[in-house]
Write a protein that holds these residues in place. Structure first.
Motif, PDB file in Angstrom:
ATOM      1  N   ARG A   1       3.250   9.739   2.919  1.00  0.00           N
ATOM      2  CA  ARG A   1       2.700   8.385   3.016  1.00  0.00           C
ATOM      3  C   ARG A   1       3.684   7.481   3.740  1.00  0.00           C
ATOM      4  O   ARG A   1       4.870   7.754   3.793  1.00  0.00           O
ATOM      5  CB  ARG A   1       2.354   7.817   1.647  1.00  0.00           C
ATOM      6  CG  ARG A   1       3.539   7.639   0.778  1.00  0.00           C
ATOM      7  CD  ARG A   1       3.219   6.953  -0.525  1.00  0.00           C
ATOM      8  NE  ARG A   1       4.352   7.082  -1.407  1.00  0.00           N
ATOM      9  CZ  ARG A   1       5.518   6.494  -1.231  1.00  0.00           C
ATOM     10  NH1 ARG A   1       5.712   5.703  -0.201  1.00  0.00           N
ATOM     11  NH2 ARG A   1       6.502   6.674  -2.073  1.00  0.00           N
ATOM     12  N   ASN A   2       3.172   6.407   4.300  1.00  0.00           N
ATOM     13  CA  ASN A   2       3.986   5.436   5.036  1.00  0.00           C
ATOM     14  C   ASN A   2       4.447   4.308   4.126  1.00  0.00           C
ATOM     15  O   ASN A   2       3.894   4.106   3.053  1.00  0.00           O
ATOM     16  CB  ASN A   2       3.162   4.825   6.174  1.00  0.00           C
ATOM     17  CG  ASN A   2       2.812   5.822   7.234  1.00  0.00           C
ATOM     18  OD1 ASN A   2       3.639   6.646   7.602  1.00  0.00           O
ATOM     19  ND2 ASN A   2       1.594   5.769   7.725  1.00  0.00           N
ATOM     20  N   ASN A   3       5.415   3.550   4.599  1.00  0.00           N
ATOM     21  CA  ASN A   3       5.833   2.313   3.946  1.00  0.00           C
ATOM     22  C   ASN A   3       4.915   1.193   4.447  1.00  0.00           C
ATOM     23  O   ASN A   3       5.331   0.272   5.146  1.00  0.00           O
ATOM     24  CB  ASN A   3       7.304   1.998   4.271  1.00  0.00           C
ATOM     25  CG  ASN A   3       8.247   2.947   3.579  1.00  0.00           C
ATOM     26  OD1 ASN A   3       8.046   3.306   2.423  1.00  0.00           O
ATOM     27  ND2 ASN A   3       9.281   3.354   4.291  1.00  0.00           N
ATOM     28  N   LYS A   4       3.642   1.308   4.091  1.00  0.00           N
ATOM     29  CA  LYS A   4       2.627   0.380   4.597  1.00  0.00           C
ATOM     30  C   LYS A   4       2.623  -0.904   3.774  1.00  0.00           C
ATOM     31  O   LYS A   4       2.521  -0.872   2.549  1.00  0.00           O
ATOM     32  CB  LYS A   4       1.243   1.020   4.552  1.00  0.00           C
ATOM     33  CG  LYS A   4       0.169   0.135   5.150  1.00  0.00           C
ATOM     34  CD  LYS A   4      -1.163   0.837   5.217  1.00  0.00           C
ATOM     35  CE  LYS A   4      -2.200  -0.078   5.842  1.00  0.00           C
ATOM     36  NZ  LYS A   4      -3.492   0.581   5.959  1.00  0.00           N
TER      37      LYS A   4
ATOM     38  N   ASP B   1       9.852   0.432   7.978  1.00  0.00           N
ATOM     39  CA  ASP B   1      10.859   1.407   7.566  1.00  0.00           C
ATOM     40  C   ASP B   1      12.227   0.755   7.704  1.00  0.00           C
ATOM     41  O   ASP B   1      12.564   0.238   8.776  1.00  0.00           O
ATOM     42  CB  ASP B   1      10.789   2.661   8.430  1.00  0.00           C
ATOM     43  CG  ASP B   1       9.502   3.439   8.227  1.00  0.00           C
ATOM     44  OD1 ASP B   1       8.941   3.391   7.113  1.00  0.00           O
ATOM     45  OD2 ASP B   1       9.046   4.090   9.183  1.00  0.00           O
TER      46      ASP B   1
ATOM     47  N   PRO C   1      -1.384  -5.872   8.993  1.00  0.00           N
ATOM     48  CA  PRO C   1      -0.932  -4.550   8.564  1.00  0.00           C
ATOM     49  C   PRO C   1       0.328  -4.116   9.314  1.00  0.00           C
ATOM     50  O   PRO C   1       0.495  -4.431  10.499  1.00  0.00           O
ATOM     51  CB  PRO C   1      -2.113  -3.637   8.888  1.00  0.00           C
ATOM     52  CG  PRO C   1      -2.919  -4.364   9.901  1.00  0.00           C
ATOM     53  CD  PRO C   1      -2.656  -5.824   9.714  1.00  0.00           C
ATOM     54  N   SER C   2       1.207  -3.393   8.608  1.00  0.00           N
ATOM     55  CA  SER C   2       2.450  -2.943   9.219  1.00  0.00           C
ATOM     56  C   SER C   2       2.989  -1.716   8.495  1.00  0.00           C
ATOM     57  O   SER C   2       2.599  -1.418   7.373  1.00  0.00           O
ATOM     58  CB  SER C   2       3.508  -4.056   9.157  1.00  0.00           C
ATOM     59  OG  SER C   2       3.912  -4.268   7.809  1.00  0.00           O
ATOM     60  N   ILE C   3       3.889  -1.039   9.165  1.00  0.00           N
ATOM     61  CA  ILE C   3       4.713   0.005   8.576  1.00  0.00           C
ATOM     62  C   ILE C   3       6.142  -0.511   8.735  1.00  0.00           C
ATOM     63  O   ILE C   3       6.599  -0.734   9.860  1.00  0.00           O
ATOM     64  CB  ILE C   3       4.571   1.356   9.309  1.00  0.00           C
ATOM     65  CG1 ILE C   3       3.112   1.796   9.402  1.00  0.00           C
ATOM     66  CG2 ILE C   3       5.452   2.421   8.650  1.00  0.00           C
ATOM     67  CD1 ILE C   3       2.431   2.053   8.087  1.00  0.00           C
TER      68      ILE C   3
ATOM     69  N   LEU D   1       0.754  -4.780   3.926  1.00  0.00           N
ATOM     70  CA  LEU D   1      -0.171  -5.742   4.519  1.00  0.00           C
ATOM     71  C   LEU D   1       0.384  -7.128   4.225  1.00  0.00           C
ATOM     72  O   LEU D   1       0.538  -7.515   3.062  1.00  0.00           O
ATOM     73  CB  LEU D   1      -1.573  -5.599   3.914  1.00  0.00           C
ATOM     74  CG  LEU D   1      -2.582  -6.671   4.330  1.00  0.00           C
ATOM     75  CD1 LEU D   1      -2.824  -6.638   5.840  1.00  0.00           C
ATOM     76  CD2 LEU D   1      -3.882  -6.506   3.558  1.00  0.00           C
TER      77      LEU D   1
ATOM     78  N   PHE E   1       0.826  -1.204   0.000  1.00  0.00           N
ATOM     79  CA  PHE E   1       0.000   0.000   0.000  1.00  0.00           C
ATOM     80  C   PHE E   1       0.863   1.259   0.000  1.00  0.00           C
ATOM     81  O   PHE E   1       0.402   2.324  -0.369  1.00  0.00           O
ATOM     82  CB  PHE E   1      -0.956   0.003   1.197  1.00  0.00           C
ATOM     83  CG  PHE E   1      -2.061  -0.993   1.066  1.00  0.00           C
ATOM     84  CD1 PHE E   1      -3.013  -0.870   0.065  1.00  0.00           C
ATOM     85  CD2 PHE E   1      -2.159  -2.060   1.940  1.00  0.00           C
ATOM     86  CE1 PHE E   1      -4.046  -1.787  -0.057  1.00  0.00           C
ATOM     87  CE2 PHE E   1      -3.192  -2.979   1.831  1.00  0.00           C
ATOM     88  CZ  PHE E   1      -4.132  -2.843   0.824  1.00  0.00           C
ATOM     89  N   GLY E   2       2.125   1.148   0.412  1.00  0.00           N
ATOM     90  CA  GLY E   2       3.026   2.291   0.466  1.00  0.00           C
ATOM     91  C   GLY E   2       3.976   2.359  -0.712  1.00  0.00           C
ATOM     92  O   GLY E   2       5.081   2.852  -0.570  1.00  0.00           O
TER      93      GLY E   2
END
Length: 164
Positions: free
Chosen positions: A85-88, A129, A125-127, A90, A73-74
């Motif tokens: 935006r995040n480094n999202k 980095d 789900p996660s971010i 899933l 998603f990111g």
């Protein structure tokens, strides 16, 4: 010269006259330096929970053994992270698993740089980095399972790096 033209015509016709129907190759992009293959085709049926359609157009990467799917998603992932935006990611597991964390151990290709992240409760789900741009080889471990994949983190803008 005439022989070359005839050979080209024969090859062209041979490619067009197949007895079996030809389907279009699924949309994929590959970062050749990394080995990452990003797909935008429909998500595998086992990874569609929570989607109201088949997921077509959603960027995703299947792990090397096919046990885990990373929905990006990111995209594009960047280091440092983009300000807007995040480094999202899933994470979707193919098979049910006992409750427990997803541990991500990342190694930067061509450098002695490693990083670790955890997703509490397992794939979800996660971010994520990572400390530097480049090709990252991820070892993904969650209860009873281990798999790997490559992900590319693109360079963030110089203003992003200065603000970190």
């Amino acid at each position: 010269m005439r022989t070359l033209a005839v050979a080209a015509a024969v090859l062209l016709l041979a490619g067009c006259s197949s007895d079996s129907p030809r389907t279009a190759d699924p949309p994929r992009t590959t970062d050749a330096a990394c080995g990452e293959t990003i797909s935008t085709e429909a998500l595998p049926e086992w990874a569609r929970a929570g989607f109201s359609w088949d997921g077509s157009g959603t960027r995703h990467v299947l792990s090397d053994r096919g046990e885990l799917l990373a929905v990006l998603f990111g995209h594009p992932l960047s280091s440092p992270p983009a300000p807007d935006r995040n480094n999202k990611i899933l994470w979707v597991a193919r098979a049910p698993f006992e409750r427990g964390d997803l541990t991500i151990t990342a190694e930067l290709a061509g450098a002695a740089v490693t990083a670790q992240a955890e997703v509490a409760g397992g794939p979800g789900p996660s971010i994520v980095d990572l400390p530097r741009p480049g090709c990252w080889h991820l070892t993904l471990t969650w209860p009873g399972r281990t798999d790997t994949m490559d992900l590319t983190y693109h360079p963030g803008s110089p203003s992003q790096a200065a603000s970190q």
